[in-house]
Design a protein around this motif. Structure first.
Motif, PDB file in Angstrom:
ATOM      1  N   GLN A 244       0.885  -1.229   0.140  1.00 27.52           N
ATOM      2  CA  GLN A 244       0.027   0.034   0.220  1.00 27.52           C
ATOM      3  C   GLN A 244       0.815   1.216   0.005  1.00 27.52           C
TER       4      GLN A 244
ATOM      5  N   ASN B 152      -5.485   2.397  -6.571  1.00 29.06           N
ATOM      6  CA  ASN B 152      -4.495   2.537  -5.704  1.00 29.06           C
ATOM      7  C   ASN B 152      -4.850   2.994  -4.111  1.00 29.06           C
TER       8      ASN B 152
ATOM      9  N   LEU C 149       1.607   6.758  -6.856  1.00 32.92           N
ATOM     10  CA  LEU C 149       0.513   7.696  -7.311  1.00 32.92           C
ATOM     11  C   LEU C 149       0.830   9.161  -7.129  1.00 32.92           C
TER      12      LEU C 149
ATOM     13  N   TRP D 159       2.385   1.772  -3.760  1.00 29.96           N
ATOM     14  CA  TRP D 159       1.382   2.176  -4.748  1.00 29.96           C
ATOM     15  C   TRP D 159       0.996   3.537  -4.547  1.00 29.96           C
ATOM     16  N   THR D 160       0.853   4.089  -3.216  1.00 32.83           N
ATOM     17  CA  THR D 160       0.298   5.373  -2.895  1.00 32.83           C
ATOM     18  C   THR D 160       1.536   6.328  -3.132  1.00 32.83           C
TER      19      THR D 160
END
Length: 169
Positions: free
Chosen positions: A51, A152, A58, A54-55
Motif C-alpha cells: 500500500q 491505488n 501515485l 502504490w500510494t
C-alpha cells in the motif's frame, strides 16, 4: 469499476475504506509483522509495504507532472510487465520498517492524496486526457485520473483488508 459523482464522494470512499483497512493492524504486534501463514500471500508488513508503495507512486506521478518532468509509470525502475519485480521492490524497500512507521507513511500518503484531489478540478479528476501520465499508463484504455486514485486506494484497501483479516484468524 466504481465511479464517483465528485471529488468529495471520492475522498469519502478513500477515508471509509482506509479507516477500515488500517484499523486491522491495531491488534497486530510488531513482533508478528513478518509472520508468514499458510495460504496467505503477504505478511502484515508486506501488506502495508504494498500500500505504501502504490500510494507513493501515485503521488510521485502527479508531483513529477506538476514539476514538468517526464512521468514514468509504474516507476522509473519498472515497466508494467514487471509488476512482480515491482511488488518485490516494495517489500525490499519498506517491509523492514515497523508497523508503526509503515502506518505513519501510509497516513501521510493518504493525507497527500486528499490534497492532490483538492488541488485538481472536477474536470481534471473525472474527464479523460487530463494527465499525460494517465494516458501513457493505459495505452489501449482511456482512464480518468480518479480511476488511478481508486485502484491505488479504495480497491486495494478493501481487498487487502480481507487478506489481513484472513491472516489474523
Amino acid at each position: 469499476m466504481k465511479s464517483y459523482q465528485n471529488k468529495e464522494e471520492l475522498k469519502i470512499a478513500i477515508k471509509e475504506s482506509y479507516e477500515k483497512y488500517i484499523s486491522e493492524f491495531l491488534s497486530i504486534s510488531n513482533e508478528d509483522k513478518d509472520k508468514k501463514k499458510e495460504n496467505i500471500d503477504r505478511t502484515p508488513s508486506e501488506n502495508l509495504a504494498y500500500q505504501v508503495g502504490w500510494t507513493t507512486l501515485l503521488l510521485k506521478w502527479e508531483n513529477d507532472y506538476k514539476l514538468g518532468l517526464k512521468v514514468k509509470t509504474p516507476s522509473d525502475k519498472f515497466k508494467w510487465n514487471q509488476l512482480g519485480e515491482l511488488y518485490q521492490w516494495f517489500t525490499d524497500e519498506y517491509a523492514d520498517m515497523s508497523l508503526f512507521e509503515l502506518k505513519n507513511i501510509l497516513d501521510k500518503n493518504i493525507e497527500n492524496i486528499y490534497l492532490m484531489i483538492d488541488s485538481m478540478s472536477e474536470d481534471e479528476l473525472f474527464k479523460p486526457h487530463q494527465r499525460i501520465w494517465a494516458d501513457e499508463a493505459t495505452k489501449t484504455a482511456i482512464w480518468e485520473v480518479y480511476k488511478f486514485i481508486h485502484i491505488n486506494t479504495v480497491a486495494p484497501f478493501k481487498t487487502f483488508r480481507t487478506k489481513i483479516r484472513k491472516w489474523k484468524k
